[in-house]
Design a protein around this motif. Structure first.
Motif, PDB file in Angstrom:
ATOM      1  N   ALA A   1       9.359  13.594 -11.828  1.00 23.51           N
ATOM      2  CA  ALA A   1       8.607  12.335 -11.844  1.00 23.51           C
ATOM      3  C   ALA A   1       8.917  11.531 -13.105  1.00 23.51           C
ATOM      4  O   ALA A   1       9.196  12.082 -14.166  1.00 23.51           O
ATOM      5  N   THR A   2       8.853  10.239 -12.979  1.00 24.72           N
ATOM      6  CA  THR A   2       8.947   9.333 -14.121  1.00 24.72           C
ATOM      7  C   THR A   2       7.573   9.284 -14.785  1.00 24.72           C
ATOM      8  O   THR A   2       6.565   9.112 -14.112  1.00 24.72           O
ATOM      9  N   LEU A   3       7.535   9.412 -16.111  1.00 25.01           N
ATOM     10  CA  LEU A   3       6.267   9.455 -16.833  1.00 25.01           C
ATOM     11  C   LEU A   3       6.237   8.384 -17.911  1.00 25.01           C
ATOM     12  O   LEU A   3       7.109   8.333 -18.786  1.00 25.01           O
ATOM     13  N   VAL A   4       5.235   7.512 -17.837  1.00 24.33           N
ATOM     14  CA  VAL A   4       4.973   6.517 -18.872  1.00 24.33           C
ATOM     15  C   VAL A   4       3.531   6.713 -19.322  1.00 24.33           C
ATOM     16  O   VAL A   4       2.606   6.604 -18.508  1.00 24.33           O
TER      17      VAL A   4
ATOM     18  N   ALA B   1      -5.195  17.057 -14.183  1.00 22.65           N
ATOM     19  CA  ALA B   1      -4.862  18.021 -13.126  1.00 22.65           C
ATOM     20  C   ALA B   1      -4.673  17.297 -11.796  1.00 22.65           C
ATOM     21  O   ALA B   1      -3.808  17.671 -10.987  1.00 22.65           O
ATOM     22  N   ARG B   2      -5.462  16.266 -11.561  1.00 24.01           N
ATOM     23  CA  ARG B   2      -5.320  15.487 -10.324  1.00 24.01           C
ATOM     24  C   ARG B   2      -3.957  14.796 -10.270  1.00 24.01           C
ATOM     25  O   ARG B   2      -3.357  14.677  -9.196  1.00 24.01           O
ATOM     26  N   VAL B   3      -3.455  14.340 -11.420  1.00 28.11           N
ATOM     27  CA  VAL B   3      -2.131  13.715 -11.458  1.00 28.11           C
ATOM     28  C   VAL B   3      -1.073  14.695 -10.971  1.00 28.11           C
ATOM     29  O   VAL B   3      -0.150  14.328 -10.226  1.00 28.11           O
ATOM     30  N   LEU B   4      -1.195  15.953 -11.369  1.00 25.95           N
ATOM     31  CA  LEU B   4      -0.194  16.955 -10.990  1.00 25.95           C
ATOM     32  C   LEU B   4      -0.093  17.141  -9.483  1.00 25.95           C
ATOM     33  O   LEU B   4       0.956  17.532  -8.969  1.00 25.95           O
ATOM     34  N   LEU B   5      -1.173  16.875  -8.748  1.00 20.28           N
ATOM     35  CA  LEU B   5      -1.169  17.055  -7.292  1.00 20.28           C
ATOM     36  C   LEU B   5      -0.823  15.771  -6.534  1.00 20.28           C
ATOM     37  O   LEU B   5      -0.693  15.807  -5.310  1.00 20.28           O
ATOM     38  N   ALA B   6      -0.710  14.663  -7.226  1.00 18.73           N
ATOM     39  CA  ALA B   6      -0.433  13.405  -6.539  1.00 18.73           C
ATOM     40  C   ALA B   6       0.990  13.400  -5.979  1.00 18.73           C
ATOM     41  O   ALA B   6       1.924  13.837  -6.648  1.00 18.73           O
ATOM     42  N   PRO B   7       1.180  12.900  -4.758  1.00 17.97           N
ATOM     43  CA  PRO B   7       2.525  12.806  -4.168  1.00 17.97           C
ATOM     44  C   PRO B   7       3.247  11.577  -4.714  1.00 17.97           C
ATOM     45  O   PRO B   7       3.613  10.665  -3.975  1.00 17.97           O
ATOM     46  N   ALA B   8       3.437  11.550  -6.020  1.00 16.58           N
ATOM     47  CA  ALA B   8       3.898  10.339  -6.699  1.00 16.58           C
ATOM     48  C   ALA B   8       5.170  10.613  -7.495  1.00 16.58           C
ATOM     49  O   ALA B   8       5.321  11.682  -8.106  1.00 16.58           O
ATOM     50  N   GLY B   9       6.048   9.622  -7.516  1.00 12.17           N
ATOM     51  CA  GLY B   9       7.263   9.710  -8.318  1.00 12.17           C
ATOM     52  C   GLY B   9       7.178   8.941  -9.608  1.00 12.17           C
ATOM     53  O   GLY B   9       8.121   8.960 -10.405  1.00 12.17           O
ATOM     54  N   LEU B  10       6.054   8.237  -9.834  1.00 16.76           N
ATOM     55  CA  LEU B  10       5.840   7.485 -11.066  1.00 16.76           C
ATOM     56  C   LEU B  10       4.434   7.777 -11.556  1.00 16.76           C
ATOM     57  O   LEU B  10       3.464   7.488 -10.862  1.00 16.76           O
ATOM     58  N   TRP B  11       4.327   8.380 -12.744  1.00 16.58           N
ATOM     59  CA  TRP B  11       3.041   8.707 -13.354  1.00 16.58           C
ATOM     60  C   TRP B  11       2.781   7.741 -14.492  1.00 16.58           C
ATOM     61  O   TRP B  11       3.552   7.696 -15.461  1.00 16.58           O
ATOM     62  N   LEU B  12       1.719   6.982 -14.392  1.00 16.08           N
ATOM     63  CA  LEU B  12       1.321   6.016 -15.414  1.00 16.08           C
ATOM     64  C   LEU B  12      -0.013   6.493 -15.981  1.00 16.08           C
ATOM     65  O   LEU B  12      -1.032   6.437 -15.301  1.00 16.08           O
TER      66      LEU B  12
ATOM     67  N   GLN C   1       0.823  -1.207   0.000  1.00 17.82           N
ATOM     68  CA  GLN C   1       0.000   0.000   0.000  1.00 17.82           C
ATOM     69  C   GLN C   1       0.858   1.257   0.000  1.00 17.82           C
ATOM     70  O   GLN C   1       0.549   2.232  -0.696  1.00 17.82           O
ATOM     71  N   ARG C   2       1.934   1.238   0.781  1.00 17.10           N
ATOM     72  CA  ARG C   2       2.826   2.404   0.797  1.00 17.10           C
ATOM     73  C   ARG C   2       3.473   2.616  -0.565  1.00 17.10           C
ATOM     74  O   ARG C   2       3.598   3.754  -1.031  1.00 17.10           O
ATOM     75  N   LEU C   3       3.888   1.531  -1.202  1.00 15.02           N
ATOM     76  CA  LEU C   3       4.514   1.660  -2.519  1.00 15.02           C
ATOM     77  C   LEU C   3       3.517   2.190  -3.539  1.00 15.02           C
ATOM     78  O   LEU C   3       3.848   3.060  -4.355  1.00 15.02           O
ATOM     79  N   ARG C   4       2.289   1.683  -3.506  1.00 12.45           N
ATOM     80  CA  ARG C   4       1.269   2.186  -4.429  1.00 12.45           C
ATOM     81  C   ARG C   4       0.982   3.661  -4.195  1.00 12.45           C
ATOM     82  O   ARG C   4       0.613   4.385  -5.120  1.00 12.45           O
ATOM     83  N   GLY C   5       1.146   4.124  -2.950  1.00 12.56           N
ATOM     84  CA  GLY C   5       0.946   5.532  -2.653  1.00 12.56           C
ATOM     85  C   GLY C   5       2.012   6.431  -3.256  1.00 12.56           C
ATOM     86  O   GLY C   5       1.845   7.654  -3.285  1.00 12.56           O
ATOM     87  N   ARG C   6       3.101   5.822  -3.742  1.00 10.44           N
ATOM     88  CA  ARG C   6       4.183   6.603  -4.359  1.00 10.44           C
ATOM     89  C   ARG C   6       4.059   6.679  -5.871  1.00 10.44           C
ATOM     90  O   ARG C   6       4.953   7.204  -6.537  1.00 10.44           O
ATOM     91  N   LEU C   7       2.985   6.149  -6.415  1.00 11.51           N
ATOM     92  CA  LEU C   7       2.762   6.224  -7.858  1.00 11.51           C
ATOM     93  C   LEU C   7       1.303   6.577  -8.113  1.00 11.51           C
ATOM     94  O   LEU C   7       0.465   6.503  -7.233  1.00 11.51           O
TER      95      LEU C   7
END
Length: 282
Positions: A208-211, A168-179, A86-92
């Motif tokens: 962020a990493t973007l795919v 726009a929601r993606v831009l606010l996510a506390p994530a280092g990987l954007w899929l 769950q913590r890892l998923r919270g980073r993407l």
């Protein structure tokens, strides 16, 4: 805007089945090997049914592999305890083609939902009653020309506006990987260029990493330095955008093997004759 260190991604001869596939169906991904460095940006292209959405779901640790392995920042998500997963998923962040936006929800609340993984339970519940950072939501929306929709209800937006709210929601996510799966499907050509420019620029700003999976090949080539071509769940090419030639695209999107044999190479088409269409893939 929120930011988090970019995450590296590695697929090791990974196979996976689409969640809706019938039992015994062939895998949607077949022995796929792929490495994405932290902070890198790449586009995944290919015909419908190539496995692009399944690739993003597998990379998000939302779909367990049927064979092979996945590493996110060096971690095997499926070997972690539940809380670690769950913590890892919270980073993407995984942004589907159709954003899951409750129709009666206000746009500001829908955008700020991108920050929920970083909030505690009570803060998350409170944000549903009163948004906790309205200026940040407005800034994210304004980058997609939607600042004036801040307090609109989602069900009063057009399909293209809803898709941009999801971005726009993606831009606010506390994530280092954007899929991001097919982020332009509901947008007109002008809005599509703007949205992709904004998305790629924001990912660079935040490290962020973007795919992203795309059907708009011309935009993929224009905005992404690296292009991955999928067909029938297998890797066809993984190249810098400058090396993705019309002939490679022709072979990637040809419907049947006999079309590959019947279609002359691009350089063999007479200058005054009709040239083959190679990027009509919407």
């Amino acid at each position: 805007m929120s930011s988090a260190p970019g995450l590296a991604l590695e697929l090791q001869t990974l196979s996976a089945r689409h969640p809706a596939a019938r039992r015994g169906a062939a895998p949607a991904l077949r022995g796929l090997g792929l490495r994405v460095a932290a902070g890198e940006q790449l586009a995944v292209i290919g015909p419908s049914g190539a496995g692009k959405t399944t690739l993003l779901q597998a990379a998000a640790a939302a779909l367990p592999p049927s064979a092979g392995a996945l590493r996110i920042d060096g971690l095997d998500p499926w070997a972690l305890p539940r809380r670690g997963l769950q913590r890892l998923r919270g980073r993407l962040v995984l942004a589907p083609q159709v954003p899951p936006l409750p129709p009666r929800q206000r746009v500001v609340t829908a955008v700020l939902a991108g920050r929920l993984p970083a909030l505690g339970l009570w803060a998350s519940l409170a944000s549903l009653v009163w948004p906790h950072d309205i200026p940040a939501a407005w800034q994210a929306l304004e980058r997609f020309d939607l600042g004036d929709k801040l307090f609109e209800r989602v069900d009063r937006l057009s399909g293209g506006e809803r898709q941009r709210v999801g971005l726009a929601r993606v831009l606010l996510a506390p994530a280092g990987l954007w899929l991001v799966d097919e982020p332009l499907s509901a947008l007109d050509p002008s809005r599509a260029v703007q949205a992709l420019h904004t998305l790629c620029g924001a990912a660079r700003e935040q490290g962020a990493t973007l795919v992203a999976s795309l059907h708009q090949v011309d935009l993929a080539l224009a905005h992404f330095p690296r292009i991955v071509g999928l067909r029938d769940g297998a890797l066809v090419f993984d190249l810098p955008a400058a090396e993705v030639t019309p002939e490679r695209l022709q072979r990637l999107y040809a419907r049947h093997e006999h079309e590959l044999q019947a279609t002359p190479p691009v350089d063999d088409v007479p200058p005054d004759g009709p040239r083959p269409v190679v990027m009509h893939c919407r």
